[in-house]
Design a protein around this motif. Sequence first.
Motif, mmCIF file in Angstrom:
data_model
loop_
_atom_site.group_PDB
_atom_site.id
_atom_site.type_symbol
_atom_site.label_atom_id
_atom_site.label_comp_id
_atom_site.label_asym_id
_atom_site.label_seq_id
_atom_site.Cartn_x
_atom_site.Cartn_y
_atom_site.Cartn_z
ATOM 1 N N GLU A 280 -19.306 -30.552 20.611
ATOM 2 C CA GLU A 280 -20.232 -31.581 21.090
ATOM 3 C C GLU A 280 -21.487 -31.483 20.243
ATOM 4 O OE1 GLU A 280 -20.909 -31.197 25.243
ATOM 5 O OE2 GLU A 280 -18.832 -31.635 25.797
ATOM 6 N N VAL A 281 -21.980 -32.643 19.778
ATOM 7 C CA VAL A 281 -23.116 -32.652 18.860
ATOM 8 C C VAL A 281 -24.249 -33.496 19.435
ATOM 9 C CG1 VAL A 281 -21.661 -32.315 16.838
ATOM 10 C CG2 VAL A 281 -22.216 -34.629 17.577
ATOM 11 N N GLU A 282 -25.441 -33.204 18.951
ATOM 12 C CA GLU A 282 -26.616 -34.009 19.280
ATOM 13 C C GLU A 282 -27.544 -34.008 18.079
ATOM 14 O OE1 GLU A 282 -28.617 -32.266 22.583
ATOM 15 O OE2 GLU A 282 -29.541 -30.672 21.386
ATOM 16 N N SER A 283 -28.468 -34.958 18.079
ATOM 17 C CA SER A 283 -29.447 -35.057 16.996
ATOM 18 C C SER A 283 -30.846 -35.033 17.573
ATOM 19 C CB SER A 283 -29.244 -36.343 16.190
ATOM 20 O OG SER A 283 -30.265 -36.486 15.214
ATOM 21 N N LEU B 52 -31.837 -36.712 8.123
ATOM 22 C CA LEU B 52 -31.152 -36.878 9.401
ATOM 23 C C LEU B 52 -30.477 -35.556 9.753
ATOM 24 C CD1 LEU B 52 -29.499 -40.373 8.794
ATOM 25 C CD2 LEU B 52 -31.744 -39.862 9.762
ATOM 26 N N MET B 53 -30.682 -35.092 11.010
ATOM 27 C CA MET B 53 -30.179 -33.786 11.432
ATOM 28 C C MET B 53 -29.244 -33.930 12.618
ATOM 29 S SD MET B 53 -31.529 -31.264 9.596
ATOM 30 C CE MET B 53 -31.406 -29.870 10.716
ATOM 31 N N CYS B 54 -28.149 -33.114 12.609
ATOM 32 C CA CYS B 54 -27.255 -32.985 13.754
ATOM 33 C C CYS B 54 -26.999 -31.508 14.007
ATOM 34 C CB CYS B 54 -25.932 -33.710 13.509
ATOM 35 S SG CYS B 54 -25.926 -35.435 14.038
ATOM 36 N N ASN C 14 -16.286 -21.898 17.826
ATOM 37 C CA ASN C 14 -17.544 -22.340 17.241
ATOM 38 C C ASN C 14 -17.660 -21.840 15.802
ATOM 39 O OD1 ASN C 14 -19.944 -23.654 17.149
ATOM 40 N ND2 ASN C 14 -21.122 -22.051 18.141
ATOM 41 N N THR C 15 -16.539 -21.731 15.149
ATOM 42 C CA THR C 15 -16.518 -21.301 13.750
ATOM 43 C C THR C 15 -15.742 -22.335 12.944
ATOM 44 O OG1 THR C 15 -14.538 -19.980 14.169
ATOM 45 C CG2 THR C 15 -16.680 -18.864 14.364
ATOM 46 N N SER C 16 -15.944 -22.256 11.640
ATOM 47 C CA SER C 16 -15.266 -23.177 10.706
ATOM 48 C C SER C 16 -15.507 -24.636 11.089
ATOM 49 C CB SER C 16 -13.760 -22.875 10.673
ATOM 50 O OG SER C 16 -13.524 -21.546 10.270
ATOM 51 N N ILE C 17 -16.767 -24.942 11.401
ATOM 52 C CA ILE C 17 -17.151 -26.311 11.751
ATOM 53 C C ILE C 17 -17.292 -27.127 10.472
ATOM 54 C CG2 ILE C 17 -18.888 -27.771 12.853
ATOM 55 C CD1 ILE C 17 -17.385 -26.087 14.834
ATOM 56 N N THR C 18 -16.698 -28.296 10.452
ATOM 57 C CA THR C 18 -16.867 -29.223 9.330
ATOM 58 C C THR C 18 -17.615 -30.458 9.821
ATOM 59 O OG1 THR C 18 -14.718 -30.262 9.753
ATOM 60 C CG2 THR C 18 -14.789 -28.422 8.189
ATOM 61 N N TRP C 19 -18.428 -31.043 8.918
ATOM 62 C CA TRP C 19 -19.300 -32.166 9.277
ATOM 63 C C TRP C 19 -18.905 -33.406 8.496
ATOM 64 C CZ3 TRP C 19 -22.887 -31.920 13.088
ATOM 65 C CH2 TRP C 19 -23.244 -30.649 13.540
ATOM 66 N N LYS C 20 -19.296 -34.550 9.064
ATOM 67 C CA LYS C 20 -19.079 -35.822 8.382
ATOM 68 C C LYS C 20 -20.133 -36.824 8.838
ATOM 69 C CE LYS C 20 -15.576 -39.425 7.576
ATOM 70 N NZ LYS C 20 -14.219 -39.895 7.935
ATOM 71 N N TRP C 21 -20.822 -37.422 7.854
ATOM 72 C CA TRP C 21 -21.782 -38.494 8.116
ATOM 73 C C TRP C 21 -21.185 -39.803 7.609
ATOM 74 C CZ3 TRP C 21 -26.441 -38.442 10.615
ATOM 75 C CH2 TRP C 21 -26.991 -37.190 10.911
ATOM 76 N N ILE C 22 -21.301 -40.840 8.414
ATOM 77 C CA ILE C 22 -20.853 -42.175 8.011
ATOM 78 C C ILE C 22 -21.906 -43.187 8.432
ATOM 79 C CG2 ILE C 22 -18.402 -41.612 8.207
ATOM 80 C CD1 ILE C 22 -18.456 -43.250 10.872
ATOM 81 N N ARG C 23 -21.796 -44.353 7.838
ATOM 82 C CA ARG C 23 -22.546 -45.509 8.336
ATOM 83 C C ARG C 23 -21.595 -46.281 9.239
ATOM 84 N NH1 ARG C 23 -26.629 -49.285 4.796
ATOM 85 N NH2 ARG C 23 -27.076 -50.819 6.427
ATOM 86 N N LYS D 271 -27.117 -31.669 7.771
ATOM 87 C CA LYS D 271 -28.369 -32.326 7.370
ATOM 88 C C LYS D 271 -28.067 -33.314 6.255
ATOM 89 C CE LYS D 271 -31.490 -30.020 5.038
ATOM 90 N NZ LYS D 271 -32.596 -29.077 4.718
ATOM 91 N N TYR D 272 -28.449 -34.565 6.468
ATOM 92 C CA TYR D 272 -28.202 -35.630 5.499
ATOM 93 C C TYR D 272 -29.542 -36.141 4.989
ATOM 94 C CZ TYR D 272 -26.590 -40.136 3.621
ATOM 95 O OH TYR D 272 -26.333 -41.220 2.816
#
Length: 716
Positions: A282-285, A301-303, A311-320, A333-334
């Motif tokens: 679960e994520v928040e900004s 921009l931060m999440c 809670n390990t090996s978390i991968t991130w993705k930013w999209i429009r 962080k984007y």
Amino acid sequence: MMCFKLNTFFIGDRRYNQCIKFIKCQKEAKYKYKCLIRMLKIYWTSEGKTVFLLISNAIWCSIYLTRLWRPPLLRRGAQSTSTEYYEEGSDVCLNFSLDDLHQTTVFMKRDNRTICITTDKSNAYMIPINWENRTFTCSVSEMGFSVCFENFQRTDTGLFSVNVSYTTINSISIKQAVPVEYVAMSVTSIRMVAGTLISLSCLTSYCIPPANVTWYKSSVDMTNHYGSIFANSGGLMRTILAFQIRLVKEDNGKPVFCKASNIHGKDVLSSLIILNVLYKPEVESNTPNPYRLIEGNTVILMCTVTTANPNTSITWKWIRTDSPATALHNGSKYTILNIQRGSSGSYSCTASNSVGTSDAATILLDVQFKPSIEIKQCMTVNETDRVVLTRNIYSNPLANVSWFDGTQLLQTQTSVNTTSFIIETVLCTDTKNFTLVASNTVQSNVTSRVELIVNCKPTVEKTNISVGVGDASGLEFSSTVIAYPRPQYVLEYEDGTKNNGMTDTLTWNSVNNFTIHFKKNVANPYDYGLYQLRISNVFGNTVIYVNVFPKRRPDSPRNVEVTCNVKGVTLKWKSSFNGGDPQTFTVYAVNGHQNTHSYPVLDKGENKIHQALLQNLQPSLTYVFYVSAQNSHGNISSDVKSCAKLEETKDLTGVVVGVVGGLLALVIGICVIVVIVHRRYACSWSCDIKFVKRNMNTAREDATDTHITERENTER
């Protein structure tokens, strides 16, 4: 008597039982009884005799029984047998209910051997019969018949019965209890994804009676939703409790366990199993939302992950959000450098672990920028049309706009992205560049030119031009024309023939403003006369009449007005034709003691109001005033006006004396004026002077009305 034992204690070598004797009970509600009781103490003599000692008198009390033993009410001829289990070493007390016993003899038997006898239930107690070195305590009361003994052993198992008139009406089989030793769960660990339905079970050791099993999640009893099954082996029973759990994220870290018991007050617990519930992140900004910034700045921009398992090996993705198939960045962080207005929109971040991908946290990015105004080609319309000038305004936030004609504010609109200015009936003079000014919180006063061209026929300010020609001088004149498109022109003689003797030029001053200029270096007498300057375009034409004549002196200034006050004398007049040569004006003031004049006043043009101020005049004296117009060909004076400069005090007595003396000098002054003004001309003057007697009561000086009529001879 029926006596319920409360406890056992010793005084020296003597053992005592403390009990409650129930004399009478009445049921008031479920589990609630109102009973008449006494407290007793019982002990046994060395001869085996039972002794009852009264501790208290009979009292009424309310008793709440949540597990009240109530044997079934048996009528004579009916028979019932139940089984009770006792742990070795425990005390036993068996209770029987009799509802219609009167004087009948009752036998209490164990395996058909009598251990107690009573003939009337009103007996306070019964004398027990010793049997196989076991002493039984028997009693009877309104509630029934009971027999008790201590320190239960395996050899004490058997069938205890109540017999009336040689018939068994109630019996209880007592057996030795085998305590449950353990309870175990079917698994030793649980690691599952949230949402999974898992099946578990709890299994007890063999025991008797069968154990009751419950299972718990944390401290919550969850057994009510599931059932138990039993397995028999050699007379012993084991309990198997099967149950299911639908795992949720909130279960992670909670313990589950089972509890088993077949003897009151004695429980066994299984090992604790800690639930390991796997679930997606679960994520928040913490970035402000919406996030407003000015174009050209850098945005971060931060999440963050608030919870996840693992809670390990978390991968991130930013999209429009409007382009979900395009990954912008892989990281929490984007950063966007030099952000532009096209980057405004919603951005989403997600985090993934081995379970799945989180729901997106979305940030609305609001890139603010200064106004820019739409550029369009100029608008061309016809005169008298209705015109709507429209421009789009590109800005964030919305802009306030103003329309200007030069420095004149025409219209203001607030918070718009489109603006319009309307001219209901457009004129030729509306051909111009309007200025549109837009402002917002990012930048103020962004301007743009809005060009309007009006198609119209030629128009001129003057339709009559007088051109004076001097001796041996050239001929030159011009006219400003307003027209669109560019006009054509021709200069004709009065008879309509074209004049080719002058040089002409057309100067384009602005979009619809032109100057037509004619020039001839040397003018001849045959150039004198009336000409027609015809100017035209596709929308119409106009004619200017040009009168060419020899230059002469100016015409006389007209409409002279004189105002006298404390500070000085002000003269106003209207100019006349300058005789074809530039003229200037001079104001003169004359009296018997002083002659003065103004600085030269430049000509503003024909029929224009001019003005001059004369100062340093003597107070209370009457002056004669006139305006002289002069050019290189001569001069001419206006009509004469007179007045007296006022004193700064209200005491005007001395003014009267000055007026009388000054009037005599006035005639002399007029003659001097004639000599000065008309040096080059032969003049004949006749002066009519009227004097008005001064009103002494009001201390005011009456004006002297002087009228000079000039008869001018022709110079040629």
